[in-house]
Scaffold this motif. Structure first.
Motif, PDB file in Angstrom:
ATOM      1  N   GLY A  68      11.188   8.175  -4.420  1.00  0.00           N
ATOM      2  CA  GLY A  68      11.042   6.729  -4.498  1.00  0.00           C
ATOM      3  C   GLY A  68      11.019   6.038  -3.160  1.00  0.00           C
ATOM      4  O   GLY A  68      10.715   4.840  -3.074  1.00  0.00           O
ATOM      5  N   GLY A  69      11.340   6.765  -2.111  1.00  0.00           N
ATOM      6  CA  GLY A  69      11.387   6.190  -0.773  1.00  0.00           C
ATOM      7  C   GLY A  69      10.027   6.127  -0.112  1.00  0.00           C
ATOM      8  O   GLY A  69       9.000   6.465  -0.708  1.00  0.00           O
ATOM      9  N   GLY A  82      -2.962   4.674  -5.000  1.00  0.00           N
ATOM     10  CA  GLY A  82      -2.048   3.639  -5.465  1.00  0.00           C
ATOM     11  C   GLY A  82      -0.663   3.707  -4.837  1.00  0.00           C
ATOM     12  O   GLY A  82       0.133   2.769  -4.983  1.00  0.00           O
ATOM     13  N   ARG A  83      -0.374   4.812  -4.135  1.00  0.00           N
ATOM     14  CA  ARG A  83       0.945   4.950  -3.511  1.00  0.00           C
ATOM     15  C   ARG A  83       0.854   4.994  -1.985  1.00  0.00           C
ATOM     16  O   ARG A  83       1.765   4.529  -1.288  1.00  0.00           O
ATOM     17  N   GLN A 138       0.837   5.146   5.434  1.00  0.00           N
ATOM     18  CA  GLN A 138       2.018   4.580   4.797  1.00  0.00           C
ATOM     19  C   GLN A 138       2.186   5.216   3.427  1.00  0.00           C
ATOM     20  O   GLN A 138       1.290   5.101   2.580  1.00  0.00           O
ATOM     21  N   MET A 139       3.294   5.887   3.226  1.00  0.00           N
ATOM     22  CA  MET A 139       3.542   6.611   1.989  1.00  0.00           C
ATOM     23  C   MET A 139       4.690   5.937   1.245  1.00  0.00           C
ATOM     24  O   MET A 139       5.807   5.889   1.744  1.00  0.00           O
ATOM     25  N   ASN A 140       4.386   5.416   0.073  1.00  0.00           N
ATOM     26  CA  ASN A 140       5.383   4.742  -0.758  1.00  0.00           C
ATOM     27  C   ASN A 140       5.571   5.505  -2.063  1.00  0.00           C
ATOM     28  O   ASN A 140       4.736   6.327  -2.445  1.00  0.00           O
ATOM     29  N   SER A 141       6.654   5.204  -2.744  1.00  0.00           N
ATOM     30  CA  SER A 141       6.951   5.829  -4.038  1.00  0.00           C
ATOM     31  C   SER A 141       6.842   7.350  -3.945  1.00  0.00           C
ATOM     32  O   SER A 141       6.218   7.997  -4.792  1.00  0.00           O
ATOM     33  N   VAL A 173      10.646  15.500   0.341  1.00  0.00           N
ATOM     34  CA  VAL A 173      11.133  14.498  -0.598  1.00  0.00           C
ATOM     35  C   VAL A 173      12.129  15.185  -1.520  1.00  0.00           C
ATOM     36  O   VAL A 173      11.760  16.025  -2.332  1.00  0.00           O
ATOM     37  N   SER A 174      13.383  14.814  -1.362  1.00  0.00           N
ATOM     38  CA  SER A 174      14.444  15.496  -2.101  1.00  0.00           C
ATOM     39  C   SER A 174      15.642  14.568  -2.252  1.00  0.00           C
ATOM     40  O   SER A 174      15.920  13.786  -1.351  1.00  0.00           O
ATOM     41  N   PRO A 175      16.364  14.683  -3.384  1.00  0.00           N
ATOM     42  CA  PRO A 175      17.557  13.842  -3.565  1.00  0.00           C
ATOM     43  C   PRO A 175      18.596  14.107  -2.494  1.00  0.00           C
ATOM     44  O   PRO A 175      18.732  15.221  -2.010  1.00  0.00           O
TER      45      PRO A 175
END
Length: 113
Positions: free
Chosen positions: A15-16, A62-63, A78-81, A111-113
């Motif tokens: 989500g970041g 879209g992201r 720019q990378m979102n979501s 991308v990891s929690p």
């Protein structure tokens, strides 16, 4: 051939957002990004031409957005979501004014929690 210097990779939670930058040592007619995850083929993320035309891979539409600063010969992604599936090594590439292609060394995005 132009030389490319990438920056901006790292670790982010799902989500970041992250922004990658790639600076070229000279003028280009197109710049963009590919990525490669372990065990997978390299795939297009996005590119942008000197005229502003863009193309995105289906999985990032879209992201992600891409832009360029011609005064600095730099492209930004720019990378979102962000999702865990976006984890990969991201490679900058460029095509110079005589049609030669160059690749950057790659920057890790995790991308990891």
């Amino acid at each position: 051939q132009v030389q490319l210097v990438e920056s901006g990779g790292g670790l982010v939670q799902p989500g970041g957002s992250l922004r990658l930058s790639c600076a070229a040592s000279g003028s280009t007619i197109a710049m963009g990004w590919y990525r490669q995850a372990p065990g997978k083929q390299r795939e297009l993320v996005a590119f942008i031409t000197s005229g502003g035309r863009t193309k995105f891979g289906d999985s990032v539409k879209g992201r992600f957005t891409i832009s360029r600063d011609d005064a600095k010969d730099t492209v930004y992604l720019q990378m979102n979501s962000l999702e865990p599936e976006d984890t990969a090594v991201y490679y900058c590439y460029a095509t110079d004014i005589v049609g030669r292609s160059s690749w950057g060394q790659g920057t890790q995005v995790t991308v990891s929690p």
